[in-house]
Design a protein around this motif. Structure first.
Motif, PDB file in Angstrom:
ATOM      1  N   TYR A  93       0.507   5.553  14.899  1.00  0.00           N
ATOM      2  CA  TYR A  93      -0.165   6.621  15.406  1.00  0.00           C
ATOM      3  C   TYR A  93       0.977   7.942  15.954  1.00  0.00           C
ATOM      4  O   TYR A  93       0.417   8.847  15.988  1.00  0.00           O
ATOM      5  CB  TYR A  93      -0.934   6.094  16.582  1.00  0.00           C
ATOM      6  CG  TYR A  93      -2.114   5.462  16.424  1.00  0.00           C
ATOM      7  CD1 TYR A  93      -3.303   6.230  15.846  1.00  0.00           C
ATOM      8  CD2 TYR A  93      -2.599   4.205  16.525  1.00  0.00           C
ATOM      9  CE1 TYR A  93      -4.613   5.958  15.414  1.00  0.00           C
ATOM     10  CE2 TYR A  93      -3.849   3.742  16.319  1.00  0.00           C
ATOM     11  CZ  TYR A  93      -4.900   4.511  15.587  1.00  0.00           C
ATOM     12  OH  TYR A  93      -6.075   4.058  15.410  1.00  0.00           O
ATOM     13  N   VAL A 108       1.360   9.889  12.918  1.00  0.00           N
ATOM     14  CA  VAL A 108       0.275  11.120  12.867  1.00  0.00           C
ATOM     15  C   VAL A 108       0.209  12.028  13.764  1.00  0.00           C
ATOM     16  O   VAL A 108      -0.023  13.300  13.431  1.00  0.00           O
ATOM     17  CB  VAL A 108      -1.089  10.155  12.902  1.00  0.00           C
ATOM     18  CG1 VAL A 108      -2.295  11.165  12.961  1.00  0.00           C
ATOM     19  CG2 VAL A 108      -1.390   9.213  11.693  1.00  0.00           C
ATOM     20  N   TYR A 165      -5.327   5.827  10.413  1.00  0.00           N
ATOM     21  CA  TYR A 165      -4.273   6.996  10.575  1.00  0.00           C
ATOM     22  C   TYR A 165      -4.820   8.295   9.885  1.00  0.00           C
ATOM     23  O   TYR A 165      -4.677   9.323  10.370  1.00  0.00           O
ATOM     24  CB  TYR A 165      -2.893   6.439  10.299  1.00  0.00           C
ATOM     25  CG  TYR A 165      -2.693   4.914  10.718  1.00  0.00           C
ATOM     26  CD1 TYR A 165      -2.770   4.910  12.121  1.00  0.00           C
ATOM     27  CD2 TYR A 165      -2.642   4.089   9.971  1.00  0.00           C
ATOM     28  CE1 TYR A 165      -2.639   3.596  12.890  1.00  0.00           C
ATOM     29  CE2 TYR A 165      -2.592   2.929  10.618  1.00  0.00           C
ATOM     30  CZ  TYR A 165      -2.528   2.596  11.958  1.00  0.00           C
ATOM     31  OH  TYR A 165      -2.470   1.347  12.387  1.00  0.00           O
ATOM     32  N   GLU A 202      -7.579   9.691  11.782  1.00  0.00           N
ATOM     33  CA  GLU A 202      -7.050  10.284  13.066  1.00  0.00           C
ATOM     34  C   GLU A 202      -6.773  11.993  12.630  1.00  0.00           C
ATOM     35  O   GLU A 202      -7.125  12.781  13.483  1.00  0.00           O
ATOM     36  CB  GLU A 202      -5.866   9.805  13.732  1.00  0.00           C
ATOM     37  CG  GLU A 202      -5.269  10.371  14.869  1.00  0.00           C
ATOM     38  CD  GLU A 202      -6.060   9.899  16.186  1.00  0.00           C
ATOM     39  OE1 GLU A 202      -5.664  10.687  17.015  1.00  0.00           O
ATOM     40  OE2 GLU A 202      -6.816   9.212  15.902  1.00  0.00           O
ATOM     41  N   SER A 231      -2.333   8.330   4.312  1.00  0.00           N
ATOM     42  CA  SER A 231      -1.499   7.232   4.959  1.00  0.00           C
ATOM     43  C   SER A 231      -1.297   6.132   3.682  1.00  0.00           C
ATOM     44  O   SER A 231      -1.997   5.949   3.093  1.00  0.00           O
ATOM     45  CB  SER A 231      -1.870   6.790   6.180  1.00  0.00           C
ATOM     46  OG  SER A 231      -3.568   6.248   6.022  1.00  0.00           O
TER      47      SER A 231
END
Length: 352
Positions: A96, A99, A128, A131, A141
Motif C-alpha cells: 500500500y 501504491v 493494490y 487502489e 501490481s
C-alpha cells in the motif's frame, strides 16, 4: 443472520481483524494495511486470500518472520521510479505504501513505478491495482512467491503462483479489474478446497510426479495457466518473476522458504512491483473515459453462448462485493475455528 451458518457482517470482520492484529503487538500501520488487504479479498469473494489468512499472518508475526513494527523506507529512486525496503513487514504494508508513492509519482511524471524489497505475502494483488484505479489511475501490481507451480511439461515446482493484476477506472462504475494467478489456480485455493472438502477442477494440480489430480490433499504442485498451452502461463509467471524479484534483487521463487512451512522465524525476502499510470499523460480524460465506457459496454452486450453471459473482468467480484456489503459473508468451518482460537488467545470478541 442465521448463526448456524456463521454469517457475519463485513464491518464485524474488519473490526475483528484489526483488534486481533493490534492485540498481537502489530503497529497501527500493520493492523490497517493487513486488514484492508484481507477485507478487499473477502469482500470481492476471493476467499482463498481473505480473512482465512489472518491466523497465518498472526503466527508469522508472533514467530518473528514478519516485523510487527516495520520501517518502510525508500532505498533508491530516479525520476518516476523508486524502490522501497519493506523491512520484512506483512506484505500489504509496503504494498500500500508503494501504491501511494506510485500515485504521487504518476501525478508528477505521468507514470510511477515502485519496486519493493524484503517483502512478504501480500494477499490478493488486486488490492493494490484497485487502489490506483480508485484514484483515477491505471494500476498494475505483481508479486512472486515460493515455488509451487510446475513448468509446462515440467514435473517439479519452479515458479510461484506469481499474480498479475491490473485495474482501470470506468466513469460511474467500479473499475475494470483483473487479478489472476499465473498458475491454473492459486495455492490458497487448494488450501480452501482442503478445508471445505471439495474436489479441484480437472487439469489444475498435480501430484508429486507431475501427474494431474483433483484431490487437494494429494496436490504437490500446481499446473501453469493454459492447460495444453501451459507455456503461456509459465511465460506470464516469468514476467511477474522478473518485475518482482529480478528487478528488486530479491529471491527467485525457487529460493523462497515455503509460506506454510514450519519456520515462522526466518524472513522470506519476496519482491513485488506496482505501477500507476495517469491516463491524461497519453490522452485527454474525456476521450479516455469515453473509450473505456464504450469498451466495457460493448463487451457486456456482445453475443453470448446459449445459457451463458459475457462479463467484463471484475464484474463477478463487484457483484459479490455488493451482495456481501448487504448480507455479510459465511465463514467456512476451518476459518471460524481459527477465529475462535484467536478470540480466546487475544481476548477479542468474535465477529457476530
Amino acid at each position: 443472520m442465521d448463526p448456524a451458518h456463521h454469517t457475519v457482517t463485513l464491518s464485524d470482520l474488519d473490526r475483528f481483524c484489526r483488534q486481533v492484529l493490534a492485540a498481537c503487538g502489530a503497529n497501527d500501520a500493520t493492523a490497517d494495511a493487513t486488514t484492508r488487504a484481507l477485507m478487499h479479498a473477502t469482500r470481492c469473494g476471493v476467499d482463498s486470500h481473505g480473512v482465512r489468512l489472518l491466523a497465518h499472518y498472526i503466527k508469522a508475526l508472533e514467530g518473528g518472520r514478519l516485523n510487527k513494527t516495520p520501517d518502510i523506507r525508500k532505498v533508491s529512486g530516479f525520476g518516476a521510479v523508486e524502490t522501497l525496503d519493506g523491512d520484512h513487514a506483512q506484505g500489504a504494508v509496503p504494498a500500500y505504501a508503494a501504491v501511494a508513492r506510485a500515485i504521487d509519482l504518476a501525478g508528477k511524471f505521468g507514470i510511477g513505478a515502485v519496486g519493493i524489497r524484503n517483502n512478504s505475502h501480500f494477499g490478493a494483488a488486486g488490492a493494490y491495482s484497485v487502489e490506483a484505479a480508485r484514484h483515477g489511475l491505471i494500476g498494475l501490481s505483481f508479486c512472486n512467491s515460493d515455488s509451487f507451480v510446475r513448468l509446462h511439461d515440467g514435473a517439479s515446482r519452479f515458479h510461484g503462483t506469481n499474480p498479475i493484476s491490473m485495474a482501470v477506472p470506468v466513469p460511474g462504475e467500479d473499475p475494470w479489474f483483473l487479478d489472476m494467478a499465473t498458475s491454473a489456480v492459486p495455492f490458497n485455493r487448494v488450501l480452501l478446497y482442503r478445508s471445505t472438502g471439495a474436489k479441484l477442477p480437472e487439469g489444475v494440480a498435480s501430484n508429486e510426479l507431475g501427474i494431474n489430480t483433483t484431490d487437494p490433499h494429494l496436490t504437490e504442485m500446481l499446473a501453469p495457466l493454459g492447460d495444453a498451452f501451459g507455456f503461456k502461463g509459465a511465460g506470464l509467471a516469468g514476467i511477474a518473476e522478473i518485475f518482482s524479484a529480478v528487478l528488486t534483487g530479491m529471491r527467485l521463487s525457487f529460493d523462497i522458504p515455503s509460506m506454510m512451512g514450519e519456520d515462522m522465524q526466518t524472513p522470506r525476502q519476496l519482491g513485488a512491483f506496482v505501477m500507476a499510470i495517469q491516463p491524461e499523460a497519453f490522452v485527454d480524460r474525456p476521450t479516455f473515459e469515453a473509450g473505456m465506457k464504450r469498451y466495457v459496454e460493448t463487451l457486456r452486450t456482445s453475443p453470448a453462448r446459449a445459457g451463458a453471459s459475457v462479463m467484463a473482468p471484475g464484474d463477478r467480484e463487484w457483484m459479490v462485493a455488493r451482495h456481501r456489503d448487504a448480507h455479510g459473508v459465511e465463514l467456512d468451518p476451518v476459518t471460524r475455528s481459527a477465529f475462535l482460537e484467536l478470540s480466546g488467545t487475544y481476548n477479542v470478541p468474535m465477529p457476530a
